[in-house]
Motif scaffolding. Structure first.
Motif, PDB file in Angstrom:
ATOM      1  N   ASP A 167       0.807  -1.223   0.000  1.00 52.81           N
ATOM      2  CA  ASP A 167       0.000   0.000   0.000  1.00 52.81           C
ATOM      3  C   ASP A 167       0.839   1.271   0.000  1.00 52.81           C
ATOM      4  O   ASP A 167       0.336   2.351   0.315  1.00 52.81           O
ATOM      5  N   VAL A 168       2.125   1.166  -0.342  1.00 49.41           N
ATOM      6  CA  VAL A 168       3.016   2.333  -0.358  1.00 49.41           C
ATOM      7  C   VAL A 168       3.476   2.575  -1.791  1.00 49.41           C
ATOM      8  O   VAL A 168       4.160   1.739  -2.387  1.00 49.41           O
ATOM      9  N   THR A 169       3.102   3.711  -2.358  1.00 48.06           N
ATOM     10  CA  THR A 169       3.388   4.030  -3.754  1.00 48.06           C
ATOM     11  C   THR A 169       4.516   5.051  -3.853  1.00 48.06           C
ATOM     12  O   THR A 169       4.497   6.073  -3.158  1.00 48.06           O
ATOM     13  N   VAL A 170       5.496   4.779  -4.709  1.00 46.19           N
ATOM     14  CA  VAL A 170       6.573   5.734  -4.921  1.00 46.19           C
ATOM     15  C   VAL A 170       6.011   6.974  -5.614  1.00 46.19           C
ATOM     16  O   VAL A 170       5.126   6.880  -6.475  1.00 46.19           O
ATOM     17  N   ARG A 171       6.502   8.140  -5.238  1.00 48.16           N
ATOM     18  CA  ARG A 171       6.012   9.386  -5.828  1.00 48.16           C
ATOM     19  C   ARG A 171       7.102  10.437  -5.802  1.00 48.16           C
ATOM     20  O   ARG A 171       8.087  10.332  -5.064  1.00 48.16           O
ATOM     21  N   ARG A 172       6.907  11.466  -6.619  1.00 48.23           N
ATOM     22  CA  ARG A 172       7.782  12.626  -6.566  1.00 48.23           C
ATOM     23  C   ARG A 172       7.551  13.390  -5.263  1.00 48.23           C
ATOM     24  O   ARG A 172       6.418  13.474  -4.783  1.00 48.23           O
ATOM     25  N   PRO A 228      34.104  -2.867  -5.295  1.00 50.18           N
ATOM     26  CA  PRO A 228      32.906  -2.577  -6.091  1.00 50.18           C
ATOM     27  C   PRO A 228      31.629  -2.898  -5.317  1.00 50.18           C
ATOM     28  O   PRO A 228      31.541  -3.928  -4.645  1.00 50.18           O
ATOM     29  N   VAL A 229      30.649  -2.022  -5.429  1.00 51.27           N
ATOM     30  CA  VAL A 229      29.340  -2.214  -4.791  1.00 51.27           C
ATOM     31  C   VAL A 229      28.256  -1.861  -5.806  1.00 51.27           C
ATOM     32  O   VAL A 229      28.297  -0.789  -6.418  1.00 51.27           O
ATOM     33  N   ASP A 230      27.313  -2.772  -5.992  1.00 55.65           N
ATOM     34  CA  ASP A 230      26.148  -2.494  -6.829  1.00 55.65           C
ATOM     35  C   ASP A 230      25.045  -1.929  -5.950  1.00 55.65           C
ATOM     36  O   ASP A 230      24.766  -2.457  -4.869  1.00 55.65           O
ATOM     37  N   VAL A 231      24.412  -0.856  -6.406  1.00 52.46           N
ATOM     38  CA  VAL A 231      23.345  -0.213  -5.641  1.00 52.46           C
ATOM     39  C   VAL A 231      22.141  -0.031  -6.554  1.00 52.46           C
ATOM     40  O   VAL A 231      22.289   0.306  -7.736  1.00 52.46           O
ATOM     41  N   THR A 232      20.954  -0.289  -6.029  1.00 47.78           N
ATOM     42  CA  THR A 232      19.747  -0.259  -6.841  1.00 47.78           C
ATOM     43  C   THR A 232      18.578   0.246  -6.010  1.00 47.78           C
ATOM     44  O   THR A 232      18.638   0.264  -4.776  1.00 47.78           O
ATOM     45  N   ALA A 233      17.512   0.667  -6.684  1.00 49.53           N
ATOM     46  CA  ALA A 233      16.305   1.128  -5.995  1.00 49.53           C
ATOM     47  C   ALA A 233      15.077   0.637  -6.746  1.00 49.53           C
ATOM     48  O   ALA A 233      15.085   0.522  -7.979  1.00 49.53           O
ATOM     49  N   VAL A 234      14.023   0.349  -5.985  1.00 48.87           N
ATOM     50  CA  VAL A 234      12.742  -0.049  -6.563  1.00 48.87           C
ATOM     51  C   VAL A 234      11.632   0.720  -5.861  1.00 48.87           C
ATOM     52  O   VAL A 234      11.813   1.260  -4.767  1.00 48.87           O
ATOM     53  N   GLY A 235      10.475   0.765  -6.490  1.00 47.56           N
ATOM     54  CA  GLY A 235       9.302   1.383  -5.896  1.00 47.56           C
ATOM     55  C   GLY A 235       8.051   0.722  -6.435  1.00 47.56           C
ATOM     56  O   GLY A 235       8.088   0.036  -7.463  1.00 47.56           O
ATOM     57  N   ARG A 236       6.950   0.922  -5.739  1.00 51.33           N
ATOM     58  CA  ARG A 236       5.691   0.322  -6.176  1.00 51.33           C
ATOM     59  C   ARG A 236       4.848   1.364  -6.898  1.00 51.33           C
ATOM     60  O   ARG A 236       4.602   2.459  -6.380  1.00 51.33           O
ATOM     61  N   LEU A 237       4.429   1.005  -8.119  1.00 53.26           N
ATOM     62  CA  LEU A 237       3.496   1.812  -8.898  1.00 53.26           C
ATOM     63  C   LEU A 237       2.288   0.936  -9.190  1.00 53.26           C
ATOM     64  O   LEU A 237       2.375  -0.011  -9.979  1.00 53.26           O
ATOM     65  N   GLY A 238       1.172   1.220  -8.526  1.00 54.88           N
ATOM     66  CA  GLY A 238       0.019   0.341  -8.631  1.00 54.88           C
ATOM     67  C   GLY A 238       0.354  -1.002  -8.012  1.00 54.88           C
ATOM     68  O   GLY A 238       0.871  -1.082  -6.901  1.00 54.88           O
ATOM     69  N   SER A 239       0.124  -2.072  -8.748  1.00 55.94           N
ATOM     70  CA  SER A 239       0.434  -3.408  -8.234  1.00 55.94           C
ATOM     71  C   SER A 239       1.834  -3.868  -8.611  1.00 55.94           C
ATOM     72  O   SER A 239       2.287  -4.924  -8.159  1.00 55.94           O
ATOM     73  N   ALA A 240       2.544  -3.080  -9.421  1.00 61.16           N
ATOM     74  CA  ALA A 240       3.849  -3.498  -9.938  1.00 61.16           C
ATOM     75  C   ALA A 240       4.994  -2.943  -9.097  1.00 61.16           C
ATOM     76  O   ALA A 240       4.968  -1.791  -8.658  1.00 61.16           O
TER      77      ALA A 240
END
Length: 352
Positions: free
Chosen positions: A57-62, A313-325
């Protein structure tokens, strides 16, 4: 899900209870023969790292400009990388399609050395571009030096002078790594990734009324860089009740933005190798206050700090929820140095 636990194939990892597909993901190409990471329960492998799966229930946003603390002046998209429209959906066009870089040109890079957290005036620090001959020294005596207020709980508690620097013959449309360092035991080294000068940001000549140091320059671009005091470097782990960071490890701090350069709230960040802990900053860009166990990812600053990462070396990444995806917000690879701070801006794919 704000704290990242171990993430890997060291015997402590568990498969996720429900497999998660990340929209906009790409196969991991960080190591020979590796196409994915083995992540523990509640994490997803994406772009060479393990990131926490966002809450349903948490959506990524600007980040809306209107929701940031005012602290003496209204927030603007230009100064605060926020959304004047008020929390609209992120621009992720550059996450899956890499933009085309413009033709590179040599310009003068200028700016001030800003502080991560608190610290003394940023005078006499060395600023250089890794791999180039461009080296400068910050000066608070320059006509272009700036004064910034130091806030605590919304109140001004001090003023700091930020030294101005000049670097000659820096290429535009090129990924740059900026290194700041100081002497006397007051500072820790900072290596900043994700620094890039777009041709559209180059100023042909200083406007009327500009400070004297700019008036004498030809084409230039303004990029402020970061430093961190030795005291703040040691204080950050204590904010999260983490104890003292290891001497053979380093810190990684950064922020998550969309393809238009707007900070993102509710992004979940992960690294490979996994840090001892991942903390997220609070909601005030003028005051560094880390949160332990931030269940909704990044706050209104879009910032994060990963602790005790091994040098290398370190890999860094980010994800967020948009709708159900669950959607990729970008990822990159940096190099962490022992006893130093590495910074990065996750902003989709850089042009090439």
């Amino acid at each position: 899900m704000g704290i990242l636990g171990g993430c890997g194939d060291d015997g402590g990892s568990l498969p996720a209870t429900d497999p998660v597909t990340v929209t906009g993901d790409e196969a991991c190409t960080g190591d020979a023969g590796v196409t994915t990471r083995s992540c523990r329960r509640g994490y997803v492998s994406t772009r060479c790292a393990c990131a926490p799966v966002p809450l349903d229930d948490v959506t990524v946003r600007r980040v809306p400009c209107a929701e940031l603390p005012v602290n003496g002046a209204p927030r603007t998209p230009e100064d605060d990388a926020c959304d004047a429209a008020g929390g609209s959906e992120p621009d992720l066009t550059c996450v899956t399609t890499r933009p085309t870089a413009g033709e590179s040109q040599l310009v003068t890079l200028v700016g001030v050395v800003d502080l991560v957290g608190a610290g003394p005036d940023t005078d006499g620090l060395t600023v250089e571009i890794d791999g180039l001959d461009a080296v400068g020294t910050s000066s608070v005596a320059s006509s272009c030096a700036e004064t910034r207020s130091v806030y605590r709980s919304g109140e001004v508690v001090a003023e700091r002078r930020l030294g101005f620097f000049v670097l000659e013959e820096v290429p535009t449309e090129t990924d740059l790594v900026v290194h700041t360092s100081g002497s006397g035991g007051l500072w820790r080294d900072v290596w900043s990734y994700g620094v890039r000068i777009a041709n559209e940001d180059v100023v042909a000549a200083a406007p009327a009324g500009a400070c004297d140091a700019l008036a004498a320059l030809g084409p230039y671009a303004v990029v402020d860089v970061k430093t961190i005091s030795a005291a703040t470097y040691l204080e950050l782990p204590r904010q999260g009740a983490l104890g003292i960071t290891r001497d053979d490890a380093g810190l990684l701090a950064g922020e998550v933005r969309d393809c238009a350069g707007v900070r993102l709230e509710h992004a979940e960040v992960g690294t490979w190798p996994a840090p001892a802990a991942m903390l997220y900053d609070g909601d005030d860009p003028d005051e560094l206050r880390l949160r332990r166990g931030h269940d909704e990812g990044t706050g209104l600053t879009g910032n994060f700090v990963a602790f005790d990462l091994p040098a290398g070396p370190v890999d860094v990444t980010a994800v967020g929820r948009l709708g159900s995806a669950v959607t990729s917000l970008g990822g990159t690879r940096v190099r962490v140095r022992a006893g130093a701070l590495t910074t990065v801006t996750l902003e989709g794919l850089q042009p090439q």
